[in-house]
Design a protein around this motif. Structure first.
Motif, PDB file in Angstrom:
ATOM      1  N   ALA A 115       0.803  -1.232  -0.053  1.00 49.37           N
ATOM      2  CA  ALA A 115      -0.108  -0.028  -0.369  1.00 49.37           C
ATOM      3  C   ALA A 115       0.843   1.186  -0.054  1.00 49.37           C
ATOM      4  O   ALA A 115       1.848   1.174   0.449  1.00 49.37           O
ATOM      5  N   ASP A 116       0.224   2.165  -0.552  1.00 47.82           N
ATOM      6  CA  ASP A 116       0.832   3.596  -0.501  1.00 47.82           C
ATOM      7  C   ASP A 116      -0.397   4.509  -0.169  1.00 47.82           C
ATOM      8  O   ASP A 116      -1.355   3.883   0.316  1.00 47.82           O
ATOM      9  N   THR A 117      -0.004   5.790  -0.005  1.00 44.86           N
ATOM     10  CA  THR A 117      -1.032   6.651   0.255  1.00 44.86           C
ATOM     11  C   THR A 117      -2.441   6.626  -0.334  1.00 44.86           C
ATOM     12  O   THR A 117      -3.567   6.452   0.281  1.00 44.86           O
ATOM     13  N   ALA A 118      -2.187   6.626  -1.564  1.00 46.63           N
ATOM     14  CA  ALA A 118      -3.459   6.417  -2.550  1.00 46.63           C
ATOM     15  C   ALA A 118      -4.278   5.284  -2.051  1.00 46.63           C
ATOM     16  O   ALA A 118      -5.576   5.261  -2.116  1.00 46.63           O
ATOM     17  N   ALA A 119      -3.589   4.036  -1.810  1.00 45.18           N
ATOM     18  CA  ALA A 119      -4.194   2.781  -1.654  1.00 45.18           C
ATOM     19  C   ALA A 119      -4.965   2.838  -0.306  1.00 45.18           C
ATOM     20  O   ALA A 119      -6.007   2.328   0.019  1.00 45.18           O
ATOM     21  N   LEU A 120      -4.229   3.543   0.652  1.00 42.24           N
ATOM     22  CA  LEU A 120      -4.946   3.516   2.080  1.00 42.24           C
ATOM     23  C   LEU A 120      -6.255   4.545   2.239  1.00 42.24           C
ATOM     24  O   LEU A 120      -6.939   4.140   2.674  1.00 42.24           O
ATOM     25  N   LEU A 121      -5.905   5.567   1.172  1.00 37.09           N
ATOM     26  CA  LEU A 121      -7.194   6.573   1.080  1.00 37.09           C
ATOM     27  C   LEU A 121      -8.295   5.920   0.477  1.00 37.09           C
ATOM     28  O   LEU A 121      -9.485   5.926   0.656  1.00 37.09           O
ATOM     29  N   TYR A 122      -8.079   5.205  -0.368  1.00 37.57           N
ATOM     30  CA  TYR A 122      -8.929   4.375  -1.479  1.00 37.57           C
ATOM     31  C   TYR A 122      -9.874   3.254  -0.241  1.00 37.57           C
ATOM     32  O   TYR A 122     -11.012   3.236  -0.452  1.00 37.57           O
ATOM     33  N   LEU A 123      -8.825   2.687   0.581  1.00 44.48           N
ATOM     34  CA  LEU A 123      -9.774   1.703   1.438  1.00 44.48           C
ATOM     35  C   LEU A 123     -10.465   2.399   2.495  1.00 44.48           C
ATOM     36  O   LEU A 123     -11.663   2.109   2.825  1.00 44.48           O
ATOM     37  N   ARG A 124     -10.215   3.436   2.864  1.00 43.64           N
ATOM     38  CA  ARG A 124     -10.965   4.166   3.930  1.00 43.64           C
ATOM     39  C   ARG A 124     -12.303   4.690   3.070  1.00 43.64           C
ATOM     40  O   ARG A 124     -13.303   4.489   3.771  1.00 43.64           O
ATOM     41  N   GLU A 125     -12.091   4.977   1.763  1.00 43.99           N
ATOM     42  CA  GLU A 125     -13.242   5.340   1.044  1.00 43.99           C
ATOM     43  C   GLU A 125     -14.442   4.455   0.964  1.00 43.99           C
ATOM     44  O   GLU A 125     -15.714   4.538   1.144  1.00 43.99           O
ATOM     45  N   ARG A 126     -13.833   3.185   0.449  1.00 43.79           N
ATOM     46  CA  ARG A 126     -14.531   1.890   0.375  1.00 43.79           C
ATOM     47  C   ARG A 126     -15.166   1.481   1.796  1.00 43.79           C
ATOM     48  O   ARG A 126     -16.363   1.104   1.576  1.00 43.79           O
ATOM     49  N   LEU A 127     -14.399   1.505   2.864  1.00 48.59           N
ATOM     50  CA  LEU A 127     -15.117   1.099   3.967  1.00 48.59           C
ATOM     51  C   LEU A 127     -16.100   2.188   4.537  1.00 48.59           C
ATOM     52  O   LEU A 127     -16.972   1.789   5.036  1.00 48.59           O
ATOM     53  N   TYR A 128     -15.862   3.462   4.441  1.00 46.26           N
ATOM     54  CA  TYR A 128     -17.123   4.512   4.438  1.00 46.26           C
ATOM     55  C   TYR A 128     -18.152   3.980   3.662  1.00 46.26           C
ATOM     56  O   TYR A 128     -19.374   4.259   4.257  1.00 46.26           O
ATOM     57  N   ARG A 129     -18.388   3.715   2.638  1.00 42.82           N
ATOM     58  CA  ARG A 129     -19.342   3.642   1.728  1.00 42.82           C
ATOM     59  C   ARG A 129     -19.939   2.328   2.433  1.00 42.82           C
ATOM     60  O   ARG A 129     -21.203   2.032   1.707  1.00 42.82           O
ATOM     61  N   LEU A 130     -19.703   1.369   3.317  1.00 46.73           N
ATOM     62  CA  LEU A 130     -20.355   0.259   3.685  1.00 46.73           C
ATOM     63  C   LEU A 130     -21.367   0.746   4.627  1.00 46.73           C
ATOM     64  O   LEU A 130     -22.244   0.045   4.987  1.00 46.73           O
ATOM     65  N   ARG A 131     -21.463   1.954   5.337  1.00 52.28           N
ATOM     66  CA  ARG A 131     -22.381   2.544   6.245  1.00 52.28           C
ATOM     67  C   ARG A 131     -23.755   2.425   5.614  1.00 52.28           C
ATOM     68  O   ARG A 131     -24.022   2.678   4.694  1.00 52.28           O
TER      69      ARG A 131
END
Length: 82
Positions: free
Chosen positions: A66-82
Motif C-alpha cells: 500500500a501507498d497513501t492512495a491505496a490507504l485513502l481508497y480503502l478508507r473510502e470503500r469502508l465508509y461506503r459500507l455504512r
C-alpha cells in the motif's frame, strides 16, 4: 458560526461546498497497484462478512504493497459500507 446544512464535513473557508448527500467517487486511483486494489476489495468483503481473521491477514498483505492512495481508497470503500 455554523456551517450551512449542505456543506460536507471538513469543508472550511476556501474549500468547495456541495450537497452533503454526495459521497466520494468509488473509482480507484489511476495507477494503483492491482494487487493493492484486489486486496482492498477482499478487505471490504471480509468486513461485510464480519470475518476478523481474514481482515487481519488481508491488512497485513495490504501493508506490504500500500501507498497513501491505496490507504485513502480503502478508507473510502469502508465508509461506503455504512
Amino acid at each position: 458560526m455554523t456551517a450551512a446544512p449542505d456543506t460536507p464535513a471538513g469543508a472550511g473557508p476556501g474549500e468547495p461546498a456541495g450537497p452533503a448527500r454526495l459521497g466520494p467517487a468509488t473509482v480507484s486511483p489511476a495507477g494503483m497497484d492491482p494487487c493493492a486494489r484486489e486486496t482492498i476489495e477482499l478487505i471490504v468483503q471480509a468486513v461485510r462478512d464480519g470475518d476478523d481473521a481474514a481482515i487481519r491477514n488481508l491488512l497485513t498483505d495490504l501493508a506490504a504493497v500500500a501507498d497513501t492512495a491505496a490507504l485513502l481508497y480503502l478508507r473510502e470503500r469502508l465508509y461506503r459500507l455504512r
